[in-house]
Design an enzyme around this catalytic site. Structure first.
Site, PDB file in Angstrom:
ATOM      1  N   CYS A 143      -8.984   0.163   9.478  1.00 39.98           N
ATOM      2  CA  CYS A 143     -10.046  -0.306   8.584  1.00 39.98           C
ATOM      3  C   CYS A 143     -11.331  -0.637   9.331  1.00 39.98           C
ATOM      4  O   CYS A 143     -12.194  -1.342   8.816  1.00 39.98           O
ATOM      5  CB  CYS A 143      -9.569  -1.518   7.787  1.00 39.98           C
ATOM      6  SG  CYS A 143      -8.319  -1.073   6.573  1.00 39.98           S
ATOM      7  N   SER A 168       0.853  -1.200   0.000  1.00 40.79           N
ATOM      8  CA  SER A 168       0.000   0.000   0.000  1.00 40.79           C
ATOM      9  C   SER A 168       0.880   1.238   0.000  1.00 40.79           C
ATOM     10  O   SER A 168       1.787   1.363   0.835  1.00 40.79           O
ATOM     11  CB  SER A 168      -0.903   0.003   1.234  1.00 40.79           C
ATOM     12  OG  SER A 168      -1.662   1.187   1.298  1.00 40.79           O
TER      13      SER A 168
END
Length: 386
Positions: free
Chosen positions: A330, A202
Site C-alpha cells: 500500500c 480482503s
C-alpha cells in the site's frame, strides 16, 4: 518466474475465476431488482454471504461486503468515531505495527478532530509482539476501540488472541477489531467463542479477485453507514453489490486447504528455504520469532547485512525471475523504510537489506529451493560490490 510476494496479493484460483465469469454472464441482474434476473443475482449473493459467514461461524447478517481490506478497515474506524464522537472523547488503542489502512486512518481522525479523538499507539518487543503491560495500561474506562492486526503483513508475527480476548471481556464498553487479512483461511476463527466485534478480510489475499472484501460485525454492535443512498448491505454500504466477485470469494474460501495441512506444508518449505540459503553460504537475520506459536508459517522477514539499498536487491531478484517485496504493497510502488521493523528495534543497517517472503498454496519444494538460490546469488552479488 517464482512469486513469493503473496502478502501483497495471491494468484486467483482458476475455479474462483471460473465462478466469477459464470456469475457475471449467467446472473448479471441487479440483486435489488424483483424480476427473475434480479432474483438470480440475489440468490447467488446470499449463497456467497452464507459461505463467508459459515467460515467464521457467524450469521449471514453479520457479513458486510466491501471492495477491499483497506475499505473494511476504514469502515470500522470511521464507524466507531462517527458513532461515539457525539457523546464525548473517543479513545482508541492500537499498535505501532498496524497496516497503513489502520495507522493512517487513525492519524487522520485524530488530526480531523483534535482533542476529541485520541489514539494510543502501543509498542512492540523485538519480535513484533505487543508489549502486554503497555497494552493493559493503555486501556481506559473511556477506551472505545482496540484495533489490532492479527498476523502482521511484513513479518508474519501473530498477536496473542487470549490476551486480546481477556481485555475485551474485562472492559465491557471496549470494542475489539482484528485485521485478519493475512490469517483468514490459514487460522481458525470462531466468533461463537472469540469475543470480537469486528473482523476485516480482503479477497485477493486468499486467491479471490481484487475488488472484494468484507467486514464481520457482531450483531448488536453499534455501527454507522459507510455509504448512504440504498438498502444494500443492511443499509450500511449503499450501492449495487459486486455479485460476481462475492461469488468468486466464496468459492476461493471453499477451496482453501485445511489449516493444519497448509501450515505444516509451509513449515517444511521454510526449513528448505533456510537450508538452501545456508548451503549457499549466505548469512541472514530473521526479523521476528522463529517459533510458530508467535509467527504464521509461510510468512517471514529476512535481513541481510551489507546491502546498501534493498531496492537494488528487489530489482536484482526480479531480473532473475524471483518476485519479492519489502514492506506493505500500500505504499504505491515506493520502496520505503519499514515502520514495522523500526518499531521492533531492527537496526537501520539491517532494515536496508530486509525483504519479505510469503508462500502460496501452489508452490512446490522445487520453487522454494530455486527461489532461495536466486535470492542468495543476488545477495552475494550486491554484498560483493558494496
Amino acid at each position: 518466474m517464482i512469486y513469493f510476494d503473496n502478502c501483497a496479493t495471491t494468484p486467483v484460483d482458476p475455479m474462483a475465476a471460473a465462478e466469477l465469469a459464470r456469475v457475471a454472464t449467467e446472473c448479471f441482474g441487479n440483486p435489488s431488482s424483483i424480476h427473475s434476473a434480479g432474483r438470480c443475482a440475489a440468490e447467488v449473493l446470499q449463497q456467497a454471504r452464507d459461505t463467508l459467514a459459515q467460515s467464521l461461524h457467524a450469521s449471514s447478517r453479520e457479513i458486510i461486503l466491501t471492495s477491499s481490506g483497506t475499505e473494511a478497515n476504514n469502515f470500522v474506524i470511521r464507524s466507531v468515531v462517527e458513532h461515539f464522537a457525539p457523546y464525548g472523547r473517543v479513545h482508541i488503542v492500537t499498535s505501532q505495527i498496524e497496516h497503513p489502512s489502520i495507522y493512517k486512518r487513525l492519524e487522520y481522525e485524530a488530526q480531523r478532530r483534535p482533542g476529541q479523538v485520541e489514539v494510543t499507539f502501543v509498542g512492540v518487543d523485538s519480535f513484533g509482539r505487543l508489549r502486554i503491560d503497555e497494552l493493559r495500561a493503555a486501556i481506559r474506562e473511556d477506551t472505545r476501540l482496540l484495533t489490532v492486526i492479527h498476523c502482521n503483513n511484513e513479518t508474519g508475527v501473530l498477536q496473542d488472541l487470549h490476551t486480546l480476548s481477556a481485555l475485551r471481556l474485562a472492559f465491557p464498553r471496549l470494542l475489539l477489531h482484528l485485521d485478519i487479512v493475512q490469517s483468514y483461511t490459514k487460522f481458525l476463527f470462531d466468533v461463537r467463542t472469540l469475543p470480537v466485534d469486528f473482523l476485516t478480510v480482503s479477497g485477493h489475499k486468499v486467491y479471490a479477485p481484487k475488488g472484494i472484501g468484507f467486514v464481520y460485525v457482531r450483531e448488536g454492535t453499534p455501527v454507522e453507514p459507510l455509504i448512504v443512498g440504498g438498502a444494500q448491505e443492511f443499509y450500511r454500504r449503499a450501492g449495487t453489490e459486486n455479485v460476481p466477485a462475492a461469488a468468486a470469494l466464496a468459492r476461493a474460501v471453499q477451496l482453501a486447504p485445511p489449516h493444519s495441512e497448509l501450515l505444516e506444508r509451509f513449515r517444511r518449505f521454510e526449513r528448505l528455504f533456510f537450508d538452501a540459503l545456508q548451503n549457499e553460504g549466505v548469512d541472514f537475520h530473521l526479523n521476528g520469532p522463529s517459533d510458530y506459536e508467535r509467527r504464521m508459517p509461510g510468512i517471514f522477514n529476512l535481513a541481510f547485512e551489507r546491502i546498501p539499498n534493498k531496492e537494488d536487491l528487489l530489482i536484482g531478484c526480479d531480473l532473475e525471475g524471483l518476485m519479492i517485496s519489502s514492506t506493505s504493497a500500500c505504499h504505491s510502488g515506493v520502496v520505503a523504510d519499514s515502520r514495522v521493523l523500526k518499531a521492533m528495534g531492527v537496526p537501520e543497517a539491517l532494515r536496508r537489506g530486509a525483504v519479505r517472503i510469503a508462500f502460496n498454496k501452489y508452490h512446490t519444494e522445487h520453487d522454494v529451493v530455486r527461489g532461495a538460490e536466486i535470492l542468495a546469488r543476488c545477495v552475494k552479488r550486491i554484498q560483493g560490490s558494496a
